[in-house]
Write a protein that holds these residues in place. Structure first.
Motif, PDB file in Angstrom:
ATOM      1  N   SER A 216       0.801  -1.221   0.000  1.00 42.24           N
ATOM      2  CA  SER A 216       0.000   0.000   0.000  1.00 42.24           C
ATOM      3  C   SER A 216       0.837   1.276   0.000  1.00 42.24           C
ATOM      4  N   SER A 217       2.151   1.151   0.132  1.00 46.66           N
ATOM      5  CA  SER A 217       3.014   2.330   0.200  1.00 46.66           C
ATOM      6  C   SER A 217       2.859   3.271  -0.989  1.00 46.66           C
ATOM      7  N   PRO A 218       2.731   2.781  -2.232  1.00 43.86           N
ATOM      8  CA  PRO A 218       2.572   3.721  -3.362  1.00 43.86           C
ATOM      9  C   PRO A 218       1.374   4.646  -3.230  1.00 43.86           C
ATOM     10  N   PHE A 219       0.327   4.211  -2.535  1.00 47.19           N
ATOM     11  CA  PHE A 219      -0.846   5.069  -2.358  1.00 47.19           C
ATOM     12  C   PHE A 219      -0.521   6.252  -1.440  1.00 47.19           C
ATOM     13  N   ARG A 220       0.224   5.985  -0.380  1.00 50.57           N
ATOM     14  CA  ARG A 220       0.603   7.079   0.524  1.00 50.57           C
ATOM     15  C   ARG A 220       1.689   7.953  -0.103  1.00 50.57           C
ATOM     16  N   GLU A 221       2.522   7.362  -0.932  1.00 48.97           N
ATOM     17  CA  GLU A 221       3.498   8.172  -1.668  1.00 48.97           C
ATOM     18  C   GLU A 221       2.781   9.120  -2.628  1.00 48.97           C
ATOM     19  N   PRO A 253       7.563   9.168  10.191  1.00 51.09           N
ATOM     20  CA  PRO A 253       8.447  10.180   9.597  1.00 51.09           C
ATOM     21  C   PRO A 253       9.536   9.611   8.699  1.00 51.09           C
ATOM     22  N   PHE A 254       9.844   8.311   8.828  1.00 51.87           N
ATOM     23  CA  PHE A 254      10.938   7.729   8.051  1.00 51.87           C
ATOM     24  C   PHE A 254      10.476   7.092   6.745  1.00 51.87           C
ATOM     25  N   ASN A 255       9.183   6.970   6.545  1.00 56.31           N
ATOM     26  CA  ASN A 255       8.666   6.300   5.346  1.00 56.31           C
ATOM     27  C   ASN A 255       8.802   7.183   4.110  1.00 56.31           C
ATOM     28  N   ARG A 256       8.775   6.534   2.938  1.00 57.78           N
ATOM     29  CA  ARG A 256       9.018   7.227   1.676  1.00 57.78           C
ATOM     30  C   ARG A 256       7.996   8.335   1.400  1.00 57.78           C
ATOM     31  N   SER A 257       6.762   8.118   1.813  1.00 57.70           N
ATOM     32  CA  SER A 257       5.723   9.124   1.562  1.00 57.70           C
ATOM     33  C   SER A 257       6.081  10.461   2.196  1.00 57.70           C
TER      34      SER A 257
END
Length: 366
Positions: A216-221, A253-257
């Motif tokens: 799901s990371s691309p959605f938050r990015e 805070p450390f995530n790619r988004s």
């Protein structure tokens, strides 16, 4: 070297006392964000998936429970940041809100009624019917414009946010969107004047980690990219635009988004012109958190600010410091989730599964 001590006086004012000989007074405002966690009324809305939050639903959500939830939230909102500023927050971003009606009920609670909060809210396309919104003290903040900006994300990333394919005509594109679009919360953009100074606020509730963090990371990015585009557009109009973007980002805070898409920096010294500063990364580094899962803490709730708000000149409103609001009454005291945020259960009406966050803005008084 001079020793700086802080002395706090009346509502919305503080004083810096330097070496006992020089005193400066500062106006102070608290800006907060809180995930209200399932602030639903008891009425079944046939257009959304709210059946769980009705008297006959899985949560047995009765009028009495709803009224207790409102009372609990009002207590929290009235006290955020009051360790340094005796006034309640001037501006509050919120998420997991069913409709405007629940906000109207919330600001009428005894703990908030005399503060005279205004409401900015739009219904979002989220299938559960949960939205973001802004509350503001009318005597300090005057909104001049506001809009809900949709986030377009799609299953399997078939069409990226705002990406166009010239070979697909409008009719076919609509069919693809209806089939594959993931309906999530809009990003709420507000512009207004805080005691005569223009500021911009974005209230967010980024896509969840449903299906797994990596998948799901691309959605938050995409949400972070949209945030960055909004900021860029405002800075093109005014290079000194002051903006706070806040919300439950469903990423730390450390995530790619946050680090890549939005470009948030952990240290003021790292923030370039037109960049953004995230005071909550330092808290995450110290093991603090706003939400817990499997005994692991993360800071999903953040308030991130533009470089224009950290310049060392307090002739206009600037960032002072940030915090996570963790009063003891917000914390589970027993059981499997001891130490976690005290949330709702079938036997107890709690507060939220998130802790609120806040920042202070200050300006030297002439």
């Amino acid at each position: 070297m001079s020793i700086i001590r802080l002395h706090f006086y009346f509502i919305a004012f503080l004083s810096f006392s330097i070496s006992h000989s020089q005193s400066k007074k500062y106006a102070i405002h608290t800006v907060a964000f809180y995930n209200f966690e399932n602030l639903f009324d008891t009425i079944n809305d046939p257009t959304t998936h709210d059946d769980e939050w009705t008297p006959n639903g899985a949560q047995h959500w009765t009028k009495e429970k709803y009224e207790q939830k409102l009372k609990n939230l009002a207590k929290v909102l009235s006290e955020i940041g009051t360790s340094e500023n005796t006034n309640a927050p001037t501006i509050i971003g919120g998420s997991e809100i069913e409709n405007r009606g629940v906000l109207e009920d919330l600001i009428k609670q005894p703990a908030l009624l005399n503060i005279d909060y205004g409401i900015i809210h739009f219904d979002s396309p989220d299938k559960r019917g949960i939205d973001v919104a802004l509350l503001y003290q009318k005597k300090y903040f005057r909104p001049t414009s506001f809009s809900n900006i949709p986030l377009y994300i799609y299953k399997n990333n078939t069409i990226a946010n705002e990406q166009k394919n010239e070979e697909i005509d409008d009719e076919v594109e609509v069919k693809i969107e209806n089939k594959n679009r993931i309906f999530t919360r809009d990003q709420l953009l507000i512009t207004g004047f805080l005691e005569g100074e223009e500021i911009h606020i974005i209230v967010n509730h980024w896509p969840s980690r449903s299906g797994g963090e990596k998948k799901s990371s691309p959605f938050r990015e995409a949400a972070g990219n949209l945030n960055r585009k909004i900021i860029d557009s405002l800075q093109k109009i005014n290079p000194n635009a002051k903006l706070l973007t806040m919300g439950d980002l469903n990423d730390g805070p450390f995530n790619r988004s946050v680090k890549v898409a939005l470009g948030a920096k952990a240290k003021k010294s790292e923030v370039a012109e037109f960049g953004v500063f995230n005071p909550f990364e330092e808290m995450a580094n110290k093991g603090m958190g706003t939400i817990a899962f499997r005994d692991s803490w993360d800071v999903f709730d953040q308030i991130i600010i533009t470089e224009s708000l950290i310049k060392p000149d307090f002739s206009t409103f600037k960032f002072w410091k940030a915090g996570i609001f963790t009063k003891p009454y917000l914390i589970q005291t027993s059981g499997q989730y001891k130490g976690y945020p005290l949330r709702h259960s079938l036997t107890e009406v709690g507060f939220s599964d998130h802790f609120p966050v806040y920042v202070y803005l200050i300006k030297e008084m002439q």
